[in-house]
Write a protein that holds these residues in place. Structure first.
Motif, PDB file in Angstrom:
ATOM      1  N   ALA A   1     -26.256  52.534 -70.913  1.00  0.00           N
ATOM      2  CA  ALA A   1     -26.456  52.750 -72.348  1.00  0.00           C
ATOM      3  C   ALA A   1     -26.006  51.497 -73.084  1.00  0.00           C
ATOM      4  CB  ALA A   1     -25.647  53.957 -72.810  1.00  0.00           C
ATOM      5  N   GLU A   2     -26.848  50.989 -73.963  1.00  0.00           N
ATOM      6  CA  GLU A   2     -26.442  49.888 -74.843  1.00  0.00           C
ATOM      7  C   GLU A   2     -25.982  50.528 -76.147  1.00  0.00           C
ATOM      8  OE1 GLU A   2     -29.707  46.720 -73.101  1.00  0.00           O
ATOM      9  OE2 GLU A   2     -29.966  47.518 -75.128  1.00  0.00           O
ATOM     10  N   VAL A   3     -24.707  50.335 -76.445  1.00  0.00           N
ATOM     11  CA  VAL A   3     -24.124  51.063 -77.564  1.00  0.00           C
ATOM     12  C   VAL A   3     -23.649  50.128 -78.667  1.00  0.00           C
ATOM     13  CG1 VAL A   3     -22.354  52.738 -78.237  1.00  0.00           C
ATOM     14  CG2 VAL A   3     -23.326  52.828 -75.925  1.00  0.00           C
ATOM     15  N   MET A   4     -24.052  50.443 -79.891  1.00  0.00           N
ATOM     16  CA  MET A   4     -23.549  49.728 -81.073  1.00  0.00           C
ATOM     17  C   MET A   4     -22.978  50.767 -82.028  1.00  0.00           C
ATOM     18  SD  MET A   4     -26.905  47.377 -81.753  1.00  0.00           S
ATOM     19  CE  MET A   4     -27.988  48.597 -81.059  1.00  0.00           C
ATOM     20  N   ARG A   5     -22.064  50.317 -82.881  1.00  0.00           N
ATOM     21  CA  ARG A   5     -21.629  51.197 -83.958  1.00  0.00           C
ATOM     22  C   ARG A   5     -22.653  51.078 -85.091  1.00  0.00           C
ATOM     23  NH1 ARG A   5     -19.439  55.341 -83.442  1.00  0.00           N
ATOM     24  NH2 ARG A   5     -18.924  55.301 -85.654  1.00  0.00           N
ATOM     25  N   TRP A   6     -22.963  52.190 -85.729  1.00  0.00           N
ATOM     26  CA  TRP A   6     -23.984  52.130 -86.778  1.00  0.00           C
ATOM     27  C   TRP A   6     -23.583  51.200 -87.910  1.00  0.00           C
ATOM     28  CZ3 TRP A   6     -23.844  53.652 -91.961  1.00  0.00           C
ATOM     29  CH2 TRP A   6     -22.667  54.271 -92.376  1.00  0.00           C
ATOM     30  N   GLU A   7     -22.239  51.159 -88.193  1.00  0.00           N
ATOM     31  CA  GLU A   7     -21.758  50.297 -89.278  1.00  0.00           C
ATOM     32  C   GLU A   7     -22.062  48.829 -88.944  1.00  0.00           C
ATOM     33  OE1 GLU A   7     -19.906  52.356 -87.435  1.00  0.00           O
ATOM     34  OE2 GLU A   7     -18.418  53.447 -88.617  1.00  0.00           O
TER      35      GLU A   7
ATOM     36  N   SER B   1     -29.376  43.509 -87.185  1.00  0.00           N
ATOM     37  CA  SER B   1     -30.292  43.653 -86.044  1.00  0.00           C
ATOM     38  C   SER B   1     -29.509  43.793 -84.748  1.00  0.00           C
ATOM     39  CB  SER B   1     -31.237  42.450 -85.939  1.00  0.00           C
ATOM     40  OG  SER B   1     -30.526  41.333 -85.428  1.00  0.00           O
ATOM     41  N   GLU B   2     -30.220  44.250 -83.730  1.00  0.00           N
ATOM     42  CA  GLU B   2     -29.606  44.408 -82.417  1.00  0.00           C
ATOM     43  C   GLU B   2     -29.202  43.035 -81.871  1.00  0.00           C
ATOM     44  OE1 GLU B   2     -31.802  47.078 -79.797  1.00  0.00           O
ATOM     45  OE2 GLU B   2     -31.113  45.864 -78.114  1.00  0.00           O
ATOM     46  N   ALA B   3     -30.094  42.038 -82.062  1.00  0.00           N
ATOM     47  CA  ALA B   3     -29.813  40.676 -81.558  1.00  0.00           C
ATOM     48  C   ALA B   3     -28.517  40.137 -82.175  1.00  0.00           C
ATOM     49  CB  ALA B   3     -30.982  39.755 -81.878  1.00  0.00           C
ATOM     50  N   LYS B   4     -28.361  40.371 -83.472  1.00  0.00           N
ATOM     51  CA  LYS B   4     -27.148  39.891 -84.157  1.00  0.00           C
ATOM     52  C   LYS B   4     -25.911  40.600 -83.617  1.00  0.00           C
ATOM     53  CE  LYS B   4     -28.573  36.977 -87.506  1.00  0.00           C
ATOM     54  NZ  LYS B   4     -29.621  37.448 -88.413  1.00  0.00           N
ATOM     55  N   CYS B   5     -26.050  41.875 -83.317  1.00  0.00           N
ATOM     56  CA  CYS B   5     -24.923  42.637 -82.759  1.00  0.00           C
ATOM     57  C   CYS B   5     -24.538  42.069 -81.391  1.00  0.00           C
ATOM     58  CB  CYS B   5     -25.274  44.110 -82.620  1.00  0.00           C
ATOM     59  SG  CYS B   5     -25.242  45.012 -84.169  1.00  0.00           S
ATOM     60  N   ARG B   6     -25.554  41.750 -80.620  1.00  0.00           N
ATOM     61  CA  ARG B   6     -25.321  41.182 -79.287  1.00  0.00           C
ATOM     62  C   ARG B   6     -24.554  39.853 -79.416  1.00  0.00           C
ATOM     63  NH1 ARG B   6     -28.382  42.669 -74.690  1.00  0.00           N
ATOM     64  NH2 ARG B   6     -29.946  43.673 -75.998  1.00  0.00           N
ATOM     65  N   GLU B   7     -25.066  38.978 -80.306  1.00  0.00           N
ATOM     66  CA  GLU B   7     -24.420  37.671 -80.545  1.00  0.00           C
ATOM     67  C   GLU B   7     -22.967  37.827 -80.950  1.00  0.00           C
ATOM     68  OE1 GLU B   7     -26.406  35.391 -83.622  1.00  0.00           O
ATOM     69  OE2 GLU B   7     -28.288  35.578 -82.465  1.00  0.00           O
ATOM     70  N   ALA B   8     -22.736  38.798 -81.806  1.00  0.00           N
ATOM     71  CA  ALA B   8     -21.383  38.983 -82.353  1.00  0.00           C
ATOM     72  C   ALA B   8     -20.485  39.758 -81.391  1.00  0.00           C
ATOM     73  CB  ALA B   8     -21.481  39.706 -83.696  1.00  0.00           C
ATOM     74  N   GLY B   9     -21.011  40.085 -80.224  1.00  0.00           N
ATOM     75  CA  GLY B   9     -20.223  40.851 -79.254  1.00  0.00           C
ATOM     76  C   GLY B   9     -20.002  42.284 -79.696  1.00  0.00           C
TER      77      GLY B   9
END
Ligand SMILES: Nc1nc2c(ncn2[C@@H]2O[C@H](COP(=O)(O)OP(=O)(O)O)[C@@H](O)[C@H]2O)c(=O)[nH]1
Ligand SMILES: [Mg+2]
Length: 349
Positions: A305-311, A318-326
């Motif tokens: 599962a690839e998990v991000m916090r909605w906030e 974007s998902e890419a930005k979340c990935r970059e930011a760890g």
């Protein structure tokens, strides 16, 4: 998930049902007896709305719960008791919202909400006690099943002491063993105080609040009659009207979110061009289980599962930005999903 609106005749169940669902079921003493009102409502979710602003999907999909308002078969006023039909209907639902009258009735009876809460809880207690006693009576004639006898004896003692079964410390095995009884006092319970318009923004009576607190019950105050009218208005009119009552939002949203939590549900979210969606999930469930909510194929072929916090996703865009930011984590099957997780499942087909 099905939630029952329950309570004594004239407490405002159907009025509250209409306020929640925006439907127009008949209220008052003339209402058709023995008729059950059913309504599906969307659980308002600011997270879906915020994510949709970014992803601009074809549609937003919200979690849903079903409310059920069971009409009395007997003539209201004749008996304060709960008849068999009502009790049976109450056993069917996942959680109970007890609508308590907080307004002076048309017959001029003042509201006595604490007493009403006590009386109704006593009725549910009695109904469970009868089930337990009947079963124990039958077991008397059988030599076997000492474990069941012991367990039922424990339930009986607790009910005899006037306590609801939800306050008894039962293990998982015991809970499975008694699941078939669908005990009323084991179901999650929340109090809805239906008050007059003038009290829409007032705090609940201190004694009722204390009762709710000591028994771990939720308590929501709403002015049923006026909220029923609000539910019929266009959204732009609703705002002004709700503000004139001293409230921030219609009671429906507040109540529906509380009812959702009462069922021990959280939401995880999925995003995409097709839809931004909230999925109901039992609190404490694994990522594997969450995958199964979407599709059994995803559950079967689960990789991660690839998990991000909605906030984070809303803030970073974007998902890419979340990935970059760890801010994107990879989680396995056993990861316990948190409320507001945005999940992208990787799976084998
Ligand atoms: N004043 C006032 N009357 C209400 C309110 N809620 C319900 N009523 C009235 O109480 C009566 C019974 O309500 P109803 O929803 O049919 O109760 P039920 O028997 O529990 O389904 C109806 O005549 C309603 O108009 C309220 O918030 N304020
Ligand atoms: Mg009714």
């Amino acid at each position: 998930m099905k939630i029952g609106l329950v309570g004594f005749p004239g407490s405002g169940k159907t009025t509250v049902f209409n306020a929640l669902t925006g439907l127009a079921a008949e209220t008052g003493y003339g209402a058709a007896r023995g008729k059950t009102n059913l309504g599906v409502v969307k659980v308002p979710d600011v997270r879906v709305d915020a994510l949709a602003k970014i992803f601009k999907p074809k549609k937003n999909v919200y979690a849903e719960i079903t409310f059920c308002d069971v009409a009395l078969a007997t003539t209201p006023g004749q008996s304060r008791g709960l008849d068999d039909q009502i009790l049976r209907a109450m056993r069917e639902v996942d959680a109970l919202c007890h609508v308590v009258r907080g307004f002076a009735s048309s017959a001029g009876e003042t509201a006595r909400p604490l007493r009403e809460a006590h009386d109704f809880e006593a009725e549910m207690n009695l109904s469970d006690l009868i089930l337990v006693e009947n079963r124990l009576e039958r077991l008397k004639k059988e030599k076997a099943k000492p474990a069941e006898k012991e367990l039922l004896g424990k339930l009986k003692a607790h009910l005899d002491a006037g306590q609801p079964l939800r306050s008894l410390d039962l293990g998982a095995t015991d809970l499975v063993a008694i699941a078939g009884y669908r005990f009323l006092t084991l179901k999650p319970l929340m109090l809805i105080l239906d008050v007059a318009e003038a009290d829409a923004a007032a705090p609940p009576p201190a004694d009722l609040a204390e009762h709710a607190r000591t028994n771990g019950l939720g308590l929501v105050v709403l002015a049923g009659a006026v909220e029923m009218d609000i539910a019929q208005m266009a959204p732009e009119d609703q705002k002004e009207f709700v503000a004139s009552l001293g409230l921030d939002e219609p009671a429906a949203g507040r109540f529906i979110r509380a009812a959702y939590a009462l069922c021990d549900l959280i939401s995880f979210l999925t995003v995409g061009e097709d839809e931004c969606r909230a999925w109901p999930l039992r609190k404490g469930s694994s990522a594997h289980k969450a995958a199964g909510k979407i599709h059994s194929d995803i559950e079967r072929g689960f990789i991660r599962a690839e998990v991000m916090r909605w906030e984070d996703l809303v803030r970073l865009g974007s998902e890419a930005k979340c990935r970059e930011a760890g801010r994107l984590r990879l989680e396995g099957k056993d990861y316990v999903v948190a409320d507001g997780d945005v999940i992208n499942f990787r799976f084998n087909v």
